[in-house]
Design an enzyme around this catalytic site. Structure first.
Site, PDB file in Angstrom:
ATOM      1  N   ARG A  45       0.787  -1.196  -0.091  1.00  0.00           N
ATOM      2  CA  ARG A  45       0.247   0.110   0.040  1.00  0.00           C
ATOM      3  C   ARG A  45       0.713   1.281   0.108  1.00  0.00           C
ATOM      4  NH1 ARG A  45      -4.705  -1.174   4.143  1.00  0.00           N
ATOM      5  NH2 ARG A  45      -2.832  -0.890   5.486  1.00  0.00           N
ATOM      6  N   ASP A  87      -3.487  -0.403  -3.157  1.00  0.00           N
ATOM      7  CA  ASP A  87      -4.274  -1.203  -2.347  1.00  0.00           C
ATOM      8  C   ASP A  87      -4.811  -2.507  -2.879  1.00  0.00           C
ATOM      9  OD1 ASP A  87      -6.261  -0.121   0.126  1.00  0.00           O
ATOM     10  OD2 ASP A  87      -6.883  -1.887  -0.959  1.00  0.00           O
ATOM     11  N   LYS A 141       0.797 -19.385   5.898  1.00  0.00           N
ATOM     12  CA  LYS A 141      -0.194 -19.561   6.905  1.00  0.00           C
ATOM     13  C   LYS A 141      -0.715 -18.270   7.654  1.00  0.00           C
ATOM     14  CE  LYS A 141       0.966 -20.911  11.248  1.00  0.00           C
ATOM     15  NZ  LYS A 141       1.577 -19.783  12.027  1.00  0.00           N
ATOM     16  N   HIS A 171       6.773 -22.723   7.263  1.00  0.00           N
ATOM     17  CA  HIS A 171       8.186 -22.478   7.284  1.00  0.00           C
ATOM     18  C   HIS A 171       8.807 -23.677   8.172  1.00  0.00           C
ATOM     19  CE1 HIS A 171       7.622 -20.668  11.262  1.00  0.00           C
ATOM     20  NE2 HIS A 171       9.034 -20.970  11.416  1.00  0.00           N
ATOM     21  N   LYS A 175      13.113 -25.719   7.190  1.00  0.00           N
ATOM     22  CA  LYS A 175      14.145 -25.943   8.149  1.00  0.00           C
ATOM     23  C   LYS A 175      15.049 -27.248   7.772  1.00  0.00           C
ATOM     24  CE  LYS A 175      11.725 -23.719  12.179  1.00  0.00           C
ATOM     25  NZ  LYS A 175      12.606 -22.664  12.654  1.00  0.00           N
ATOM     26  N   GLU A 209       8.531 -22.087  23.147  1.00  0.00           N
ATOM     27  CA  GLU A 209       9.273 -20.737  22.721  1.00  0.00           C
ATOM     28  C   GLU A 209       9.304 -19.896  24.102  1.00  0.00           C
ATOM     29  OE1 GLU A 209       7.852 -18.788  18.952  1.00  0.00           O
ATOM     30  OE2 GLU A 209       6.322 -20.140  19.749  1.00  0.00           O
ATOM     31  N   ASP A 228      -2.450 -21.575  15.850  1.00  0.00           N
ATOM     32  CA  ASP A 228      -1.077 -21.126  15.239  1.00  0.00           C
ATOM     33  C   ASP A 228      -0.095 -22.154  15.091  1.00  0.00           C
ATOM     34  OD1 ASP A 228       0.469 -18.922  14.803  1.00  0.00           O
ATOM     35  OD2 ASP A 228       1.450 -19.140  16.744  1.00  0.00           O
ATOM     36  N   HIS A 233       2.575 -26.588  12.056  1.00  0.00           N
ATOM     37  CA  HIS A 233       4.112 -27.144  12.452  1.00  0.00           C
ATOM     38  C   HIS A 233       4.390 -28.320  12.903  1.00  0.00           C
ATOM     39  CE1 HIS A 233       4.719 -23.033  11.100  1.00  0.00           C
ATOM     40  NE2 HIS A 233       4.706 -22.460  12.341  1.00  0.00           N
TER      41      HIS A 233
HETATM   42  C1  BG6 Z   1       4.994 -18.984  13.525  1.00  0.00           C
HETATM   43  C2  BG6 Z   1       3.724 -18.819  14.543  1.00  0.00           C
HETATM   44  O1  BG6 Z   1       4.291 -19.928  12.347  1.00  0.00           O
HETATM   45  O2  BG6 Z   1       6.082 -19.643  14.057  1.00  0.00           O
HETATM   46  C3  BG6 Z   1       4.365 -17.961  15.772  1.00  0.00           C
HETATM   47  O3  BG6 Z   1       2.729 -18.053  14.080  1.00  0.00           O
HETATM   48  C4  BG6 Z   1       5.831 -18.839  16.121  1.00  0.00           C
HETATM   49  O4  BG6 Z   1       3.725 -17.704  16.806  1.00  0.00           O
HETATM   50  C5  BG6 Z   1       6.583 -19.142  15.071  1.00  0.00           C
HETATM   51  O5  BG6 Z   1       6.619 -17.764  17.049  1.00  0.00           O
HETATM   52  C6  BG6 Z   1       7.795 -20.020  15.361  1.00  0.00           C
HETATM   53  O6  BG6 Z   1       8.862 -20.318  14.456  1.00  0.00           O
HETATM   54  P1  BG6 Z   1      10.503 -20.528  14.658  1.00  0.00           P
HETATM   55  O7  BG6 Z   1      10.970 -20.727  13.293  1.00  0.00           O
HETATM   56  O8  BG6 Z   1      10.781 -19.498  15.481  1.00  0.00           O
HETATM   57  O9  BG6 Z   1      10.310 -21.770  15.623  1.00  0.00           O
END
Ligand code: BG6
Length: 482
Positions: A45, A87, A141, A171, A175, A209, A228, A233
């Site tokens: 934007r 936009d 995601k 993601h 890794k 985390e 989430d 994951h």
């Molecule tokens: C994301 C989540 O997909 O993955 C986050 O939305 C989380 O809440 C993150 O912190 C963790 O990723 P990584 O690579 O730091 O383990």
């Protein structure tokens, strides 16, 4: 005159693009991994010129690099970059974009925006006839927040892109250590004969985390840990551990096996939820030696039923895994950042060592912060005593970070994923049926929690979650490995 290809990043001034996508693209280019003609168009934007956009990207890359970019490398990379302001809901944006990319033979779109913009963007691209093959689309995601919303997004994207041209990012699959799970299982003969209910007692998957939700509260409060982290994951990690050997690394072979695992997950009934699931929400406590606020304080909220911690006991109903518990656990504000998978083997069927306690073998695969694999084995201690053998478990350790330290820097997960999407290889991306099967299993838990009134239990920041998380494993005579 046509160009070989263009990558268009929607949300180009956003957090993900700044922290991950542009640094990843820069590193790929610096390593000569991007085709020479590939152009990169940022779309967002903000009203920026190409020059101002390049300057923003340079700052992001240098932040990641921790030093100034070398002139020659930057000159090559920045020559690829241009910017399209506008936009997402304005038809004019797609007209402008079309004028910029019409001549490109292959177009890859990366939607690094709020999911609420996915449908308007895809429709906008279609209105300018920019979605035909071989164009591809990469989506981040969360793909929805339930099966229903996931289906709606998949359906809307699917009208303009057929499934092989849709790349859903998780993601974790980018890794290095996660990809190594595939190598560990299928490039060695050692484990496969043992990889089943006869030898494995249980499996633990932990993604812990230390951070709280920070400024992501408004997104996070609508999702919670199960949507989430677990839906994507953790279930992807579970798939890689539990799947049957695929016949090749071909995208369909691998994803066919993963979706079978997801479909074999035993649904958790309402009666199972109090004993097989734990929800938690952090309250004030300590993190990395500092006093930290509660989840509610982080969001300046009076109340919330969102969980920041979840632990589950899952079962996979097939021949290989029948009745083997798979414990999944993830949370914010836990004592340390660590993602690991523990394969707990069974104890020996009969001990010839009298009263000596024999610890069962355990394979620990650490994904982060360090990439390590260790196997605990019982050994004889070199002592003489009247009582016969003295035994002790010792670790056989493999540090991937040390083994490859001299060869390569640690890559951002997005480098691999961007490269694979640009090269049109979808093995590391989530197929529609996988995403929907994962939602089906998770939705049932979330709906059951609501029906049964199961609310998150408080846990102090810096602890391993509510007491119920320990009871979850202890009930079966198992303990979490920290
Ligand atoms: C994301 C989540 O997909 O993955 C986050 O939305 C989380 O809440 C993150 O912190 C963790 O990723 P990584 O690579 O730091 O383990």
């Amino acid at each position: 005159m046509t160009n070989p290809g263009v990558l268009v990043i929607f949300g180009a001034t956003g957090d993900l693009a700044r922290r991950m996508l542009f640094p990843s693209l820069y590193f790929l280019d610096a390593d000569q991994l991007l085709t020479s003609g590939l152009r990169i168009v940022g779309a967002a934007r903000s009203d920026l010129t190409d020059e101002a956009f390049r300057a923003e990207v340079k700052t992001s890359v240098e932040e990641r690099l921790g030093s100034p970019v070398p002139d020659a490398t930057w000159a090559r990379f920045s020559a690829r970059l241009s910017y399209c302001p506008g936009d997402a809901s304005d038809p004019g944006t797609y007209k402008r974009l079309s004028a910029m990319i019409r001549g490109d033979q292959e177009r890859v779109y990366y939607l690094s925006t709020s999911p609420s913009l996915y449908i308007p963007i895809v429709n906008g691209l279609a209105s300018e006839s920019l979605t035909g093959a071989p164009s591809r689309i990469i989506v981040e995601k969360p793909i929805g927040r339930s099966l229903e919303t996931c289906e709606a997004i998949n359906g809307a994207i699917g009208k303009h892109f057929d499934e092989p041209r849709i790349f859903r990012i998780d993601h974790y699959l980018g890794k290095e250590a996660v990809q190594n799970l595939i190598a560990l299982r299928f490039a060695n003969t050692l484990f496969e004969p043992l990889w089943n209910r006869h030898t494995i007692e249980h499996v633990q998957i932990t993604v812990a985390e230390t951070l709280g939700v920070g400024d992501r509260y408004s997104y996070y409060d609508d999702f919670g840990a199960i949507r989430d982290m677990v839906q994507n994951h953790l279930l992807q990690l579970l798939c890689l551990i539990a799947m049957e050997p695929p016949s090749s690394m071909n995208p369909e072979s691998v994803r066919n096996e993963k979706v079978k695992v997801l479909r074999s997950l035993r649904p958790l009934r309402d009666v199972d939820l109090p004993v097989r699931t734990v929800r938690g929400q952090y309250v004030r406590g300590m993190s990395d030696g500092q006093a930290v606020a509660s989840y509610l304080e982080d969001g300046s909220a009076a109340e919330s039923d969102t969980e920041t911690f979840v632990a589950l006991c899952a079962h996979i109903d097939n021949w290989r895994w029948k009745d083997v518990p798979f414990y999944l656990r993830t949370g914010k504000r836990l004592p340390h950042r660590s993602s690991q998978i523990v394969i707990q083997f069974r104890t020996v069927p009969h001990s010839i060592f009298g009263d000596t306690h024999l610890m069962a073998n355990r394979l620990t695969i650490r994904l982060q912060p360090e990439e390590e694999i260790s196997l605990s084995l019982m050994n004889k201690t070199p002592t003489l005593s009247q009582g016969g053998y003295e035994l002790r478990p010792l670790e056989l350790n493999l540090s991937l970070s040390d083994a490859f330290r001299s060869e390569i820097r640690r890559r951002i997960a997005y480098e691999r994923l961007l490269l694979e999407a640009i090269n049109n290889n979808s093995t590391l991306f989530v197929r529609r049926d996988e995403a929907e099967a994962a939602w089906t299993w998770v939705d049932r838990i979330i709906e059951g929690w609501t029906r049964s009134g199961i609310r998150p239990a408080p846990y102090p920041a810096g602890s391993w979650g509510p007491a119920g998380a320990f009871a979850l494993t202890e009930r079966n005579g198992h303990t979490w490995s920290e």
